[in-house]
Write a protein that holds these residues in place. Structure first.
Motif, PDB file in Angstrom:
ATOM      1  N   ALA A  25      -3.500  42.076 -14.897  1.00 27.03           N
ATOM      2  CA  ALA A  25      -3.010  40.696 -14.951  1.00 27.03           C
ATOM      3  C   ALA A  25      -3.645  39.932 -16.107  1.00 27.03           C
ATOM      4  O   ALA A  25      -2.957  39.210 -16.837  1.00 27.03           O
ATOM      5  CB  ALA A  25      -3.298  39.997 -13.622  1.00 27.03           C
ATOM      6  N   GLU A  26      -4.947  40.088 -16.282  1.00 25.16           N
ATOM      7  CA  GLU A  26      -5.632  39.385 -17.372  1.00 25.16           C
ATOM      8  C   GLU A  26      -5.138  39.864 -18.729  1.00 25.16           C
ATOM      9  O   GLU A  26      -4.969  39.067 -19.662  1.00 25.16           O
ATOM     10  CB  GLU A  26      -7.143  39.587 -17.240  1.00 25.16           C
ATOM     11  CG  GLU A  26      -7.761  38.868 -16.059  1.00 25.16           C
ATOM     12  CD  GLU A  26      -9.242  39.156 -15.911  1.00 25.16           C
ATOM     13  OE1 GLU A  26      -9.754  40.035 -16.684  1.00 25.16           O
ATOM     14  OE2 GLU A  26      -9.895  38.534 -15.058  1.00 25.16           O
ATOM     15  N   ASN A  28      -2.151  41.103 -19.427  1.00 24.86           N
ATOM     16  CA  ASN A  28      -0.807  40.595 -19.657  1.00 24.86           C
ATOM     17  C   ASN A  28      -0.790  39.086 -19.870  1.00 24.86           C
ATOM     18  O   ASN A  28       0.114  38.560 -20.528  1.00 24.86           O
ATOM     19  CB  ASN A  28       0.109  40.984 -18.495  1.00 24.86           C
ATOM     20  CG  ASN A  28       0.474  42.458 -18.524  1.00 24.86           C
ATOM     21  OD1 ASN A  28       0.631  43.043 -19.580  1.00 24.86           O
ATOM     22  ND2 ASN A  28       0.591  43.064 -17.356  1.00 24.86           N
ATOM     23  N   ASP A  29      -1.772  38.376 -19.304  1.00 30.32           N
ATOM     24  CA  ASP A  29      -1.899  36.948 -19.584  1.00 30.32           C
ATOM     25  C   ASP A  29      -2.150  36.721 -21.073  1.00 30.32           C
ATOM     26  O   ASP A  29      -1.591  35.798 -21.687  1.00 30.32           O
ATOM     27  CB  ASP A  29      -3.056  36.342 -18.781  1.00 30.32           C
ATOM     28  CG  ASP A  29      -2.717  36.193 -17.311  1.00 30.32           C
ATOM     29  OD1 ASP A  29      -1.522  36.279 -16.961  1.00 30.32           O
ATOM     30  OD2 ASP A  29      -3.644  35.995 -16.507  1.00 30.32           O
ATOM     31  N   CYS A  32       1.031  37.333 -23.196  1.00 29.54           N
ATOM     32  CA  CYS A  32       2.226  36.533 -22.929  1.00 29.54           C
ATOM     33  C   CYS A  32       2.678  35.748 -24.151  1.00 29.54           C
ATOM     34  O   CYS A  32       3.854  35.418 -24.301  1.00 29.54           O
ATOM     35  CB  CYS A  32       1.994  35.581 -21.754  1.00 29.54           C
ATOM     36  SG  CYS A  32       0.773  34.283 -22.075  1.00 29.54           S
ATOM     37  N   HIS A  43       6.892  34.194  -9.720  1.00 26.03           N
ATOM     38  CA  HIS A  43       6.035  33.421 -10.616  1.00 26.03           C
ATOM     39  C   HIS A  43       5.668  32.081  -9.981  1.00 26.03           C
ATOM     40  O   HIS A  43       6.540  31.290  -9.610  1.00 26.03           O
ATOM     41  CB  HIS A  43       6.762  33.181 -11.937  1.00 26.03           C
ATOM     42  CG  HIS A  43       5.863  32.760 -13.059  1.00 26.03           C
ATOM     43  ND1 HIS A  43       5.362  33.652 -13.984  1.00 26.03           N
ATOM     44  CD2 HIS A  43       5.363  31.551 -13.392  1.00 26.03           C
ATOM     45  CE1 HIS A  43       4.603  33.007 -14.848  1.00 26.03           C
ATOM     46  NE2 HIS A  43       4.588  31.736 -14.510  1.00 26.03           N
ATOM     47  N   ARG A  47      -1.915  29.289 -11.218  1.00 28.56           N
ATOM     48  CA  ARG A  47      -2.617  30.475 -10.730  1.00 28.56           C
ATOM     49  C   ARG A  47      -3.185  30.194  -9.343  1.00 28.56           C
ATOM     50  O   ARG A  47      -3.830  29.162  -9.133  1.00 28.56           O
ATOM     51  CB  ARG A  47      -3.764  30.850 -11.681  1.00 28.56           C
ATOM     52  CG  ARG A  47      -3.320  31.358 -13.044  1.00 28.56           C
ATOM     53  CD  ARG A  47      -4.537  31.733 -13.876  1.00 28.56           C
ATOM     54  NE  ARG A  47      -4.168  32.295 -15.159  1.00 28.56           N
ATOM     55  CZ  ARG A  47      -3.961  31.587 -16.255  1.00 28.56           C
ATOM     56  NH1 ARG A  47      -4.083  30.259 -16.205  1.00 28.56           N
ATOM     57  NH2 ARG A  47      -3.638  32.179 -17.386  1.00 28.56           N
ATOM     58  N   ASN A  90       1.143  39.596 -13.950  1.00 28.91           N
ATOM     59  CA  ASN A  90       0.154  38.680 -14.513  1.00 28.91           C
ATOM     60  C   ASN A  90      -0.459  37.842 -13.401  1.00 28.91           C
ATOM     61  O   ASN A  90      -0.127  38.020 -12.225  1.00 28.91           O
ATOM     62  CB  ASN A  90       0.783  37.802 -15.610  1.00 28.91           C
ATOM     63  CG  ASN A  90       1.987  37.016 -15.110  1.00 28.91           C
ATOM     64  OD1 ASN A  90       1.963  36.451 -14.026  1.00 28.91           O
ATOM     65  ND2 ASN A  90       3.052  36.991 -15.908  1.00 28.91           N
ATOM     66  N   SER A  91      -1.330  36.932 -13.768  1.00 28.92           N
ATOM     67  CA  SER A  91      -2.059  36.167 -12.756  1.00 28.92           C
ATOM     68  C   SER A  91      -1.176  35.162 -12.026  1.00 28.92           C
ATOM     69  O   SER A  91      -1.579  34.613 -10.995  1.00 28.92           O
ATOM     70  CB  SER A  91      -3.242  35.440 -13.406  1.00 28.92           C
ATOM     71  OG  SER A  91      -2.794  34.559 -14.420  1.00 28.92           O
TER      72      SER A  91
END
Length: 206
Positions: A25-26, A28-29, A32, A43, A47, A90-91
């Motif tokens: 997740a981090e 892909n954050d 982005c 989504h 967060r 992602n987050s």
């Protein structure tokens, strides 16, 4: 698998899955801003304040599903990420994807399971939202829910091997040697071709 019935196995597996998903997740954050990503029903606007570890611990505590469901949920998340490259984990969506994947896996694997309202309560969302998440997740998977014993074994063996790699090395008395400090494992996942019975590693949800 008998190993999953070991009382010490599942807490370790939950912890490892949490750390793996957190790293994905981090990552892909950070990506982005470089790759286009869709906004989906998974989504959130912000967060979630609860950590992935605490959230998965909560699911494990209250879902009352068989241990195998968490392996199957991981398979589903992997399939979802491969089929929906514009919706990387992602987050903002990982928590909803987690509760949905575990619920769907439980319905597919276990003879007895709770209804959507119960899982919605466990996940901290409304029943209406849980219903929408389930439908979108199923379509995102292309309704590909069957997990063969070979596929299950491949994913479980992969997770088990990675868990062993992350275990701290034994301490040797009167030694100044430092093993593995500062070393990190690249987050990978299995892209498994069930027809050819082969697999390859690649980064999850890139």
């Amino acid at each position: 698998m008998a190993e999953l019935e070991n009382p010490n196995m599942m807490p370790n597996l939950i912890t490892f899955l949490s750390s793996l998903l957190e790293e994905v997740a981090e990552s892909n954050d950070l990506n982005c801003g470089f790759k286009a990503q869709k906004i989906s029903v998974f989504h959130g606007l912000t967060r979630p304040t609860i950590s992935i570890q605490s959230y998965l611990d909560r699911i494990y505590k209250y879902a009352n599903c068989s241990p195998s469901c968490f392996i199957v949920a991981y398979v589903y998340l992997d399939r979802f990420a491969q089929r929906q490259p514009s919706l990387p984990i992602n987050s903002f969506n990982v928590h909803r994807l987690l509760i949905t994947s575990v619920m769907v896996a439980t319905k597919f694997m276990d003879d007895m399971y709770y209804n959507n309202a119960y899982y919605a309560k466990v996940g901290g969302i409304s029943t209406t939202e849980m219903n929408f998440l389930e439908v979108d997740f199923l379509f995102g998977l292309g309704f590909h829910l069957n997990v063969t014993p070979n596929t299950f074994h491949t994913y479980y063996t992969y997770l088990q091997r990675k868990m062993m790699m992350l275990q701290p090395p034994p301490i040797i008395a009167e030694s100044s040697l430092s093993f593995g400090k500062g070393r990190s494992l690249k987050v990978v996942h299995l892209c498994f071709n069930e027809e050819e019975s082969s697999h390859q590693k690649q980064q999850l949800a890139v």
